[in-house]
Design a protein around this motif. Sequence first.
Motif, PDB file in Angstrom:
ATOM      1  N   SER A   1      26.608 -45.516 -27.239  1.00  0.00           N
ATOM      2  CA  SER A   1      27.973 -45.025 -26.819  1.00  0.00           C
ATOM      3  C   SER A   1      28.733 -45.657 -25.704  1.00  0.00           C
TER       4      SER A   1
ATOM      5  N   GLY B   1      18.659 -47.416 -33.114  1.00  0.00           N
ATOM      6  CA  GLY B   1      18.279 -46.519 -33.576  1.00  0.00           C
ATOM      7  C   GLY B   1      16.875 -46.783 -34.464  1.00  0.00           C
TER       8      GLY B   1
ATOM      9  N   ASP C   1      16.976 -48.555 -28.927  1.00  0.00           N
ATOM     10  CA  ASP C   1      17.215 -47.111 -28.920  1.00  0.00           C
ATOM     11  C   ASP C   1      17.302 -46.509 -27.616  1.00  0.00           C
ATOM     12  N   ILE C   2      17.709 -45.031 -27.760  1.00  0.00           N
ATOM     13  CA  ILE C   2      18.104 -44.489 -26.554  1.00  0.00           C
ATOM     14  C   ILE C   2      16.577 -44.094 -26.218  1.00  0.00           C
TER      15      ILE C   2
ATOM     16  N   LYS D   1      31.479 -41.475 -40.756  1.00  0.00           N
ATOM     17  CA  LYS D   1      30.906 -42.173 -41.800  1.00  0.00           C
ATOM     18  C   LYS D   1      31.722 -42.777 -42.815  1.00  0.00           C
TER      19      LYS D   1
ATOM     20  N   THR E   1      20.497 -37.446 -48.714  1.00  0.00           N
ATOM     21  CA  THR E   1      19.733 -36.838 -47.667  1.00  0.00           C
ATOM     22  C   THR E   1      18.275 -37.422 -47.969  1.00  0.00           C
ATOM     23  N   THR E   2      18.033 -38.109 -46.641  1.00  0.00           N
ATOM     24  CA  THR E   2      16.849 -39.081 -46.714  1.00  0.00           C
ATOM     25  C   THR E   2      15.710 -38.320 -45.726  1.00  0.00           C
TER      26      THR E   2
ATOM     27  N   PRO F   1      23.472 -43.662 -47.740  1.00  0.00           N
ATOM     28  CA  PRO F   1      22.226 -42.878 -48.110  1.00  0.00           C
ATOM     29  C   PRO F   1      22.813 -41.371 -48.396  1.00  0.00           C
TER      30      PRO F   1
ATOM     31  N   THR G   1      25.940 -48.478 -41.484  1.00  0.00           N
ATOM     32  CA  THR G   1      25.397 -47.099 -41.961  1.00  0.00           C
ATOM     33  C   THR G   1      26.276 -46.211 -42.216  1.00  0.00           C
TER      34      THR G   1
ATOM     35  N   SER H   1      27.171 -43.114 -45.272  1.00  0.00           N
ATOM     36  CA  SER H   1      26.415 -41.864 -45.587  1.00  0.00           C
ATOM     37  C   SER H   1      27.033 -41.472 -46.974  1.00  0.00           C
TER      38      SER H   1
ATOM     39  N   MET I   1      15.821 -36.888 -38.462  1.00  0.00           N
ATOM     40  CA  MET I   1      17.134 -36.349 -38.228  1.00  0.00           C
ATOM     41  C   MET I   1      17.197 -35.148 -39.342  1.00  0.00           C
ATOM     42  N   VAL I   2      16.866 -35.316 -40.526  1.00  0.00           N
ATOM     43  CA  VAL I   2      17.153 -34.611 -41.673  1.00  0.00           C
ATOM     44  C   VAL I   2      16.245 -33.377 -41.575  1.00  0.00           C
TER      45      VAL I   2
ATOM     46  N   GLY J   1      14.027 -46.760 -33.477  1.00  0.00           N
ATOM     47  CA  GLY J   1      12.710 -46.133 -32.989  1.00  0.00           C
ATOM     48  C   GLY J   1      12.421 -45.016 -34.067  1.00  0.00           C
TER      49      GLY J   1
ATOM     50  N   GLY K   1      15.763 -46.552 -39.305  1.00  0.00           N
ATOM     51  CA  GLY K   1      15.690 -47.821 -38.417  1.00  0.00           C
ATOM     52  C   GLY K   1      14.362 -48.268 -38.208  1.00  0.00           C
TER      53      GLY K   1
ATOM     54  N   ILE L   1      28.877 -41.865 -30.480  1.00  0.00           N
ATOM     55  CA  ILE L   1      27.491 -42.535 -30.945  1.00  0.00           C
ATOM     56  C   ILE L   1      27.740 -43.007 -32.332  1.00  0.00           C
TER      57      ILE L   1
HETATM   58  P1  NAD Z   1      16.562 -40.194 -36.838  1.00  0.00           P
HETATM   59  O1  NAD Z   1      17.052 -39.224 -35.911  1.00  0.00           O
HETATM   60  O2  NAD Z   1      15.244 -40.425 -37.408  1.00  0.00           O
HETATM   61  O3  NAD Z   1      16.922 -41.561 -35.977  1.00  0.00           O
HETATM   62  C1  NAD Z   1      17.937 -41.931 -35.376  1.00  0.00           C
HETATM   63  C2  NAD Z   1      17.581 -42.924 -34.219  1.00  0.00           C
HETATM   64  O4  NAD Z   1      18.691 -43.094 -33.299  1.00  0.00           O
HETATM   65  C3  NAD Z   1      16.521 -42.185 -33.192  1.00  0.00           C
HETATM   66  O5  NAD Z   1      15.362 -43.098 -33.033  1.00  0.00           O
HETATM   67  C4  NAD Z   1      17.377 -41.889 -31.879  1.00  0.00           C
HETATM   68  O6  NAD Z   1      16.750 -41.864 -30.621  1.00  0.00           O
HETATM   69  C5  NAD Z   1      18.377 -42.814 -32.078  1.00  0.00           C
HETATM   70  N1  NAD Z   1      19.561 -42.774 -31.412  1.00  0.00           N
HETATM   71  C6  NAD Z   1      20.230 -41.604 -31.123  1.00  0.00           C
HETATM   72  N2  NAD Z   1      21.377 -41.517 -30.536  1.00  0.00           N
HETATM   73  C7  NAD Z   1      21.465 -43.006 -29.798  1.00  0.00           C
HETATM   74  C8  NAD Z   1      22.144 -43.464 -29.070  1.00  0.00           C
HETATM   75  N3  NAD Z   1      23.201 -42.860 -28.220  1.00  0.00           N
HETATM   76  N4  NAD Z   1      21.863 -44.628 -28.531  1.00  0.00           N
HETATM   77  C9  NAD Z   1      20.894 -45.128 -29.041  1.00  0.00           C
HETATM   78  N5  NAD Z   1      19.839 -44.780 -30.047  1.00  0.00           N
HETATM   79  C10 NAD Z   1      20.159 -43.470 -30.217  1.00  0.00           C
HETATM   80  O7  NAD Z   1      17.990 -40.481 -37.969  1.00  0.00           O
HETATM   81  P2  NAD Z   1      17.967 -41.049 -39.419  1.00  0.00           P
HETATM   82  O8  NAD Z   1      17.893 -40.087 -40.302  1.00  0.00           O
HETATM   83  O9  NAD Z   1      16.705 -42.306 -39.404  1.00  0.00           O
HETATM   84  O10 NAD Z   1      19.426 -41.867 -39.275  1.00  0.00           O
HETATM   85  C11 NAD Z   1      19.767 -43.008 -39.025  1.00  0.00           C
HETATM   86  C12 NAD Z   1      21.169 -43.281 -39.698  1.00  0.00           C
HETATM   87  O11 NAD Z   1      21.315 -43.112 -40.856  1.00  0.00           O
HETATM   88  C13 NAD Z   1      22.132 -42.573 -38.960  1.00  0.00           C
HETATM   89  O12 NAD Z   1      23.363 -43.275 -38.611  1.00  0.00           O
HETATM   90  C14 NAD Z   1      22.558 -41.332 -39.940  1.00  0.00           C
HETATM   91  O13 NAD Z   1      23.711 -40.923 -39.817  1.00  0.00           O
HETATM   92  C15 NAD Z   1      22.217 -42.319 -41.135  1.00  0.00           C
HETATM   93  N6  NAD Z   1      22.009 -41.282 -42.385  1.00  0.00           N
HETATM   94  C16 NAD Z   1      20.957 -40.887 -42.401  1.00  0.00           C
HETATM   95  C17 NAD Z   1      20.679 -39.922 -43.784  1.00  0.00           C
HETATM   96  C18 NAD Z   1      19.565 -39.120 -43.652  1.00  0.00           C
HETATM   97  O14 NAD Z   1      19.478 -38.185 -44.734  1.00  0.00           O
HETATM   98  N7  NAD Z   1      18.587 -39.248 -43.070  1.00  0.00           N
HETATM   99  C19 NAD Z   1      21.781 -39.927 -44.643  1.00  0.00           C
HETATM  100  C20 NAD Z   1      22.798 -40.836 -44.495  1.00  0.00           C
HETATM  101  C21 NAD Z   1      23.026 -41.495 -43.394  1.00  0.00           C
END
Ligand code: NAD
Length: 250
Positions: free
Chosen positions: A63, A11, A35-36, A158, A186-187, A184, A139, A141, A191-192, A13, A17, A112
């Motif tokens: 996945s 992830g 990344d996907i 999680k 809410t960041t 984490p 990761t 949450s 995604m958020v 991208g 990440g 996933i």
């Molecule tokens: P994001 O959506 O910004 O980034 C997620 C990345 O994962 C994307 O680049 C997406 O293309 C990639 N992805 C999605 N499905 C995929 C797959 N099947 N194979 C490969 N890559 C894939 O999300 P984020 O907020 O940066 O979240 C990253 C991680 O942190 C996640 O596991 C999320 O659950 C966790 N998290 C996020 C928060 C938050 O508030 N942002 C809080 C707690 C935990």
Amino acid sequence: MGEQKVAVITGGGSGLGQAAALRLAEEGIAISVVDISETAGKETVRLVEEKGSKAIFVKADVSKAEEVKHYVDKTVEAFGTIDMFYNNAGISGPGVKFVDNTIEQIDMVLGINLNGALYGLKYVLDVMLANGGGRIVNTSSTAGVVGQATVGTYSATKHAMVGITKTLAAEYAEQGIVVNAIAPGTTETPMVREYKEKNPDAFKNATEPIPQKRLGQPEEVAELVTFLLTGKAPYINGVVVPIDGGFTAI
Ligand code: NAD
């Protein structure tokens, strides 16, 4: 190869990440961005290279076990080994109460967030065991530590990250492998922002009680991940570190 340390980030991208990739690049670490999304992953590679570090992009859907094996093989082919693993790819799911999920939605989040994370650990651990050690950040949450309405399947995956983190810390400590998780709150990531747009009420309920009265920033989480993966306290092992503005403290 040689003294160059190597990190794999799934992830990589976007969001957390990408922020971690850029922060680890500042430490001169070579990054394998998985990344996907090819566009997103390649953009992170460009940004890492701009910081003067090496990077490759490997497209994979985490996945799928064979694609996970592929990103591990490609990383070893490019950089010789894997020293660090930020097991981060994940999706949040539809944001509805549990019975309103379709079976497909449940399976997708499990595929996933849970299977993808476990497959990554299996194949990366193989390399680290051969390598004589390594550090891993899974990761979780805040939804992996406490209950949170409308993210049932997500929360289940999680919580699972907490279980596998503790188990692996117990199993592989003697082989020099350190495994921790982050939780984490809410960041502010894409995604958020997407979740907020689709579920404004659930978002409000989840964020209003944060004692620090603001969302987390990806750079703050990247700082924690970098500390756990590179810092001088590898005796921290098998723990789940919250980074949530006090959300789970109350
Ligand atoms: P994001 O959506 O910004 O980034 C997620 C990345 O994962 C994307 O680049 C997406 O293309 C990639 N992805 C999605 N499905 C995929 C797959 N099947 N194979 C490969 N890559 C894939 O999300 P984020 O907020 O940066 O979240 C990253 C991680 O942190 C996640 O596991 C999320 O659950 C966790 N998290 C996020 C928060 C938050 O508030 N942002 C809080 C707690 C935990």
